[in-house]
Motif scaffolding. Sequence first.
Motif, short mmCIF file in Angstrom:
data_model
loop_
_atom_site.label_atom_id
_atom_site.label_comp_id
_atom_site.label_asym_id
_atom_site.label_seq_id
_atom_site.Cartn_x
_atom_site.Cartn_y
_atom_site.Cartn_z
N ARG A 285 0.95 -1.24 0.20
CA ARG A 285 -0.01 -0.10 -0.14
C ARG A 285 0.79 1.27 -0.12
O ARG A 285 0.46 2.21 -0.60
CB ARG A 285 -0.91 0.20 1.36
CG ARG A 285 -2.03 -1.10 1.16
CD ARG A 285 -2.76 -1.03 2.35
NE ARG A 285 -3.93 -1.71 2.27
CZ ARG A 285 -5.05 -1.38 2.22
NH1 ARG A 285 -5.46 -0.24 1.80
NH2 ARG A 285 -6.17 -2.29 2.17
N GLU A 286 1.95 1.23 0.72
CA GLU A 286 2.64 2.38 1.00
C GLU A 286 3.49 2.66 -0.72
O GLU A 286 3.54 3.67 -0.94
CB GLU A 286 3.96 2.26 2.07
CG GLU A 286 3.45 2.18 3.49
CD GLU A 286 4.47 2.07 4.37
OE1 GLU A 286 4.57 2.44 5.32
OE2 GLU A 286 5.13 0.68 4.21
N LYS A 287 3.67 1.66 -1.27
CA LYS A 287 4.32 1.65 -2.51
C LYS A 287 3.62 2.36 -3.61
O LYS A 287 3.78 3.43 -4.28
CB LYS A 287 4.84 0.52 -3.11
CG LYS A 287 6.21 0.13 -3.19
CD LYS A 287 6.72 -1.20 -3.72
CE LYS A 287 7.05 -1.28 -5.28
NZ LYS A 287 7.42 -2.28 -5.68
N VAL A 288 2.06 2.11 -3.41
CA VAL A 288 1.19 2.69 -4.39
C VAL A 288 0.94 4.23 -3.88
O VAL A 288 0.92 4.89 -4.86
CB VAL A 288 -0.02 2.01 -4.26
CG1 VAL A 288 -1.44 2.64 -5.05
CG2 VAL A 288 -0.22 0.53 -4.54
N ALA A 289 1.03 4.37 -2.57
CA ALA A 289 0.72 5.86 -2.05
C ALA A 289 1.93 6.48 -2.81
O ALA A 289 1.65 7.75 -3.06
CB ALA A 289 0.71 5.80 -0.69
N ALA A 290 3.05 5.99 -2.77
CA ALA A 290 4.41 6.68 -3.01
C ALA A 290 4.30 7.14 -4.61
O ALA A 290 4.50 8.37 -4.86
CB ALA A 290 5.56 6.24 -2.59
#
Length: 399
Positions: A285-290
Amino acid sequence: MKVPFLDLSRQYAGIKDEVEKVTAEVLQSCAYVGGSYVANFEKDMAAYLGCKHVISCANGTDALVLCLRACGIGPGDEVITTPFTFFATAEAIALVGAKPVFVDVRPDDCNIDPEKIEAAITPRCKAILPVHIFGFPAEMDKINALAQKHGLKVIEDAAQAIGSDYKGKKIGNTENLASFSFYPTKNLGAAGDAGMVTTNDDRLATILLALREHGAAKNGAKARELLTGVADEFALESADKKVDNLYNPYKYYNYLIGYNSRLDALQAAILRIKLKQLEGYTAAREKVAARYTVALRGILAVPTACAYGRACFHQYVVKTEQKEALGEFLAARGIGSGAFYPVPLHLQKAFSYLGHKKGDLPVAEKLAEQTVCLPIFPELFEEEADAVIQAIKDFFKTA
Ligand SMILES: *Cc1c(COP(=O)(O)O)cnc(C)c1O
């Protein structure tokens, strides 16, 4: 390219074999409520969060009700909370007979504004109930300090914040009470309804255990003693004797008016499998957000960096004056989006008895007009995120 707002089938595909195996095991065991699957899940969850007590229960709304009751909150009491959240947060306060007192939020992280809390504290106020909205931790140091100063309890609605950190500690590893939901769309989702309360406070844990199961038996007797200061000699003695016969009277002694809010073994077994993957899910999820943030910064208002630790990105929320138009533009391209939350709670019909009017909590009201949630889940493909980004660029005609 069509992009779903959320697709749970991709996650299921990754754990299908394990889930179907354990599901068959639970069905074979015929121990459907409580039991070892639930105990093992609670143990693993406590280890994951680094907290002392995990009290699983039927759903996240019950978890909030259990927390409020464990704090002795009821009719005549007030509880300070945020208007910018899912309905259940304030519904739980009303369900125990107390009055929700809404305090406006901050425009950056959409969480309750600690600077505005003190003015709302009256002699009837018993607790502050912040929500870690979208997985962004609320500013707990300030909230805890205010609570301490005024003798208030703190209940954290962490339904959207499993996996988030506050200053290096997992949300839920707290002397306060924290409530969680495992509704299927949450970051850790069951195959149905499920929830839990966490705390490091032994006293509150005992009361919670009693309340989730009709205030019965040993936990009920202990909880009643904690709440009234009066011990029931018979109850505590028979507890030590471990009466195991079929008609154990001890099990059928009730000491508090509680709830039936137990967790099913099937849900516990499935949640335990997913818990092993949770760190990976959150990192994805953090990767998508970034990816979104790098590409969209400067085009519209993207989430600000998490000020106090780690956000688990339950939602990725952008803000625009053209919310409706953007939503429609995305939908026309087959891209799903959400609009959490379109009605701040002080303006909900169900709370009209509180007498609020438009303009009372302007920051929450403005957010309600501006927030658009983009697709974010661990299994979202990079090309899908890029399609969302391109659509937003096209909408704003930036490139
Ligand atoms: C989902 C949610 C709840 C309620 O949880 P349920 O398991 O659906 O009862 C409460 N508060 C917040 C902030 C939520 O997102």
